[in-house]
Every structure is written in structure tokens, then in C-alpha cells.
Design a protein around this motif. Structure first.
Motif, PDB file in Angstrom:
ATOM      1  N   ILE A  51      -4.548  67.852  59.943  1.00 15.45           N
ATOM      2  CA  ILE A  51      -4.711  68.429  61.136  1.00 15.45           C
ATOM      3  C   ILE A  51      -3.894  68.480  61.653  1.00 15.45           C
ATOM      4  N   LEU A  52      -3.600  67.208  61.885  1.00 16.65           N
ATOM      5  CA  LEU A  52      -2.918  66.164  63.220  1.00 16.65           C
ATOM      6  C   LEU A  52      -1.422  65.901  62.922  1.00 16.65           C
ATOM      7  N   VAL A  55      -0.065  69.807  62.908  1.00 15.47           N
ATOM      8  CA  VAL A  55       0.574  70.051  64.441  1.00 15.47           C
ATOM      9  C   VAL A  55       1.876  69.591  65.233  1.00 15.47           C
ATOM     10  N   GLN A  59       4.767  72.029  64.881  1.00  9.72           N
ATOM     11  CA  GLN A  59       4.972  72.044  67.006  1.00  9.72           C
ATOM     12  C   GLN A  59       5.751  70.439  68.412  1.00  9.72           C
ATOM     13  N   CYS A  60       5.137  69.217  67.547  1.00 10.63           N
ATOM     14  CA  CYS A  60       6.235  68.614  68.275  1.00 10.63           C
ATOM     15  C   CYS A  60       7.457  68.956  68.292  1.00 10.63           C
ATOM     16  N   THR A 141     -11.157  73.739  68.177  1.00 12.55           N
ATOM     17  CA  THR A 141      -9.936  72.539  69.435  1.00 12.55           C
ATOM     18  C   THR A 141      -9.389  73.722  69.048  1.00 12.55           C
ATOM     19  N   CYS A 143      -6.704  73.097  67.581  1.00 15.50           N
ATOM     20  CA  CYS A 143      -6.215  72.386  66.533  1.00 15.50           C
ATOM     21  C   CYS A 143      -6.895  73.405  65.383  1.00 15.50           C
ATOM     22  N   CYS A 155      -6.339  65.866  69.149  1.00 15.76           N
ATOM     23  CA  CYS A 155      -5.758  67.104  69.660  1.00 15.76           C
ATOM     24  C   CYS A 155      -4.345  67.303  70.354  1.00 15.76           C
ATOM     25  N   VAL A 157      -2.632  69.506  70.690  1.00 14.43           N
ATOM     26  CA  VAL A 157      -2.526  71.259  71.562  1.00 14.43           C
ATOM     27  C   VAL A 157      -3.103  70.540  72.704  1.00 14.43           C
ATOM     28  N   ASP A 158      -4.413  70.683  72.525  1.00 13.25           N
ATOM     29  CA  ASP A 158      -4.668  71.005  74.156  1.00 13.25           C
ATOM     30  C   ASP A 158      -4.978  69.086  74.497  1.00 13.25           C
ATOM     31  N   GLU A 159      -4.864  68.752  73.631  1.00 14.24           N
ATOM     32  CA  GLU A 159      -4.495  67.332  74.394  1.00 14.24           C
ATOM     33  C   GLU A 159      -5.970  66.319  75.081  1.00 14.24           C
ATOM     34  N   ASN A 199       2.251  61.335  72.103  1.00 16.32           N
ATOM     35  CA  ASN A 199       1.997  62.576  72.176  1.00 16.32           C
ATOM     36  C   ASN A 199       3.641  62.926  73.256  1.00 16.32           C
TER      37      ASN A 199
END
Length: 315
Positions: A51-52, A55, A59-60, A141, A143, A155, A157-159, A199
Motif C-alpha cells: 500500500i505504502l 502510493v 504519487q510521491c 482510508t 490509500c 497513509c 494520501v490523507d496523511e 512524507n
């Protein structure tokens, strides 16, 4: 650890979407052991890593300001579902934190937020994590949908930081033979907050290799352990919004619990306990020795530079 009875707690970033979890011994079933192997990518430590890293890699990379490029700098919490149970509504002071594990969790979140608000370079905008959410069974979430099987996770995405509090009793203690004690959870929360710091700093975009004893994934996890050590070193200096100390006492026994927990969740320790073999090629979080050592580096050195696992020649 003892909290200052005069400290005021901020529950604004705390959320719970069901069940009392392990805090008072109710609710929730057993959690599956997080086996760090490539065979079961949907569960445990690797489920979380997939999952991590998904993302991170989609996206990062290439974010313009370090961390995730979110529209208008506002967090998209639309994918975080479930009504708040008001689990933390009665957590108001450090006195509450000294008698209630839920309120202690609030106090630790407040301490982590205060600590990291002062530690980042001036060029990096600090913002607290989007939410620290407890749940039972499963949670939605940014993610995606996650279950208790992944263990506590962050997560990007939503931190948000998410955990089913039964993890500590059912998995860490009963299935992995890890230590008990309140500071075990605080170490884990500090580790997950470390991912939030990564992040914000844009470090997650440096992850290219996902498995192996010197992989980027392992470096990311060991750095989060080091950041947990940094916070532990200075936890008694953190303050509430009025300048009152949040934590007035942290003992050697607390530190020993953190180190024992880091050992229990080492990849080699989990592999040996769950499969009877150790395969470094499948490591995603680092060995027990590595995790203990990098927590100690953060605790002893107390600086972002000392925790630069991505530049370290030896992990």
C-alpha cells in the motif's frame, strides 16, 4: 511515562470509528501475524508495504514541495469513512492521560506534533498528521480499504495514522512474543509519525527497491525507527498549546520497552518465528538488530542528519 496533570490535551486530530479495541480489553478479534514474505502481499507487513510503496511510486515522486502534491494544500479526507465514536471526547488533561490509555494516546500524539513542529528545516512547511484514527476490523482510508491484518500504518494520501489497538495484545505480544507495556504503543506511534515526517521531507520519493537488507524500503523503515528515537530523547521537553510540559517523566524501563518492541518486529525475528527460516532477500523493514540500533541512533544523536539511512554505507 507520566504525563503532566496540568497539561491540556488537543483531541482535534484524534478519531475512532468503532470498538474500544484493546484499551479497555473489549471488542475486536485476533489479528493475523504480519508475515514479511513475498508470498502474501495482501496481509501483514508486506500488505502495508505494498500500500505504502504503491502510493510512493505513483504519487510521491516528483512532488514540488516535498511530500504529496495535494490540491490547494488541503487534505482530501473524503475517503476516510465511518462515524466518530467519540472515544476521545473525555480526554481533556494530562491527569486523564495518566489514568486512561486512550487519553494517553492523545497526549502522545500531541507530544509528537509539538516535537516535530520544531524539528523540520525552515524550508519545509510543517503540518500535523491529518488524523490519528483507531478502528476495529477494517477502515477506509485515502490509500484504500485496510484491515487489522496490516497492523498500524501511515497513509501518505490523507496523511493519516491508523491502528487497531488490539494489535499490541493479539499480535505483538501473543503471536510475535513481543513485550507488553504502554511505551510499546508509543514507540509504534512515533514510528508511524516518522513516516509522516518522511512524507513532508519528500523522502518517500526516494524509494525504488522494495525488498532486501539494504533496500530503499528497509532504509525508509529504519529511518522511521530513528525518528522515533529522536522523539523519545526529547519527549519530556514537549509542551501543550499553553506552554505546559506534556510529559514529566520517561524512564529507562520505557526505553527498554521500545527497544524490545523494535526487536520483536525485526524481519528476521518474524520470519524465524512464523516460518522457521530467515531470508534477508525478502526483508522490507530491517532486522531486529538494525531496528534496535537505528532507534538508538535517534535517541543518542537526536538529529535528522544522524538518521539519514539513505546515505548510510552500513545499515
Amino acid at each position: 511515562m507520566r504525563f503532566n496533570p496540568r497539561a491540556r490535551l488537543d483531541t482535534g486530530r484524534m478519531r475512532d470509528t468503532g470498538g474500544r479495541g484493546g484499551s479497555r480489553g473489549g471488542g475486536g478479534g485476533a489479528v493475523r501475524i504480519p508475515v514479511p514474505t513475498g508470498a502474501k502481499a495482501g496481509g501483514g507487513a508486506v500488505g502495508l508495504l505494498v500500500i505504502l510503496l504503491l502510493v510512493v511510486l505513483t504519487q510521491c515522486v516528483g512532488g514540488s514541495r516535498g511530500g504529496l502534491p495535494l490540491p490547494d494544500d488541503r487534505l482530501d479526507l473524503s475517503r476516510v469513512s465511518g462515524a466518530d465514536s467519540n472515544r476521545y471526547a473525555n480526554c481533556r488533561t494530562g491527569a486523564d492521560a495518566n489514568t486512561d490509555r486512550d487519553c494517553a494516546r492523545v497526549a502522545v500524539e500531541n507530544s509528537l506534533t509539538d516535537y516535530w513542529s520544531e524539528q523540520l528545516p525552515a524550508s519545509v512547511e510543517f503540518r500535523p498528521e491529518g488524523v490519528m484514527q483507531t478502528f476495529t476490523g477494517s477502515v477506509s482510508t485515502g490509500c484504500g480499504q485496510a484491515t487489522s491484518q496490516v497492523g498500524p500504518f501511515y497513509c501518505p494520501v490523507d496523511e493519516g495514522i491508523y491502528l487497531d489497538t488490539t494489535f499490541f495484545r493479539e499480535v505483538l505480544e501473543r503471536q510475535l512474543g513481543g513485550p507488553g507495556g504502554d511505551f510499546v504503543e508509543y514507540y509504534v506511534l512515533a514510528h508511524e509519525y516518522g513516516h509522516h515526517v518522511q512524507n513532508l521531507l519528500g523522502t518517500m520519493g526516494r524509494v525504488r527497491t522494495q525488498q532486501g537488507p539494504t533496500s530503499d524500503a528497509v532504509r525508509l523503515e529504519l529511518q522511521a525507527d530513528c525518528y522515533a528515537g529522536m522523539w523519545t530523547r526529547s519527549a519530556t521537553t514537549t509542551e501543550d498549546a499553553r506552554g505546559e510540559p506534556l510529559i514529566v517523566d520517561l524512564t529507562q524501563a520505557d526505553i527498554d520497552q521500545a527497544i524490545a518492541a523494535a526487536k520483536a518486529v525485526g524481519d528476521d525475528r518474524i520470519q524465524d518465528r512464523t516460518t522457521g527460516r530467515v531470508n534477508p532477500a525478502e526483508w522490507t523493514h530491517g532486522s531486529a538488530e538494525q531496528r534496535q540500533r537505528w532507534f538508538a541512533v535517534g535517541f543518542q544523536e537526536g538529529s535528522l542528519e544522524a538518521c539519514d539511512t539513505f546515505s548510510a554505507a552500513q545499515l
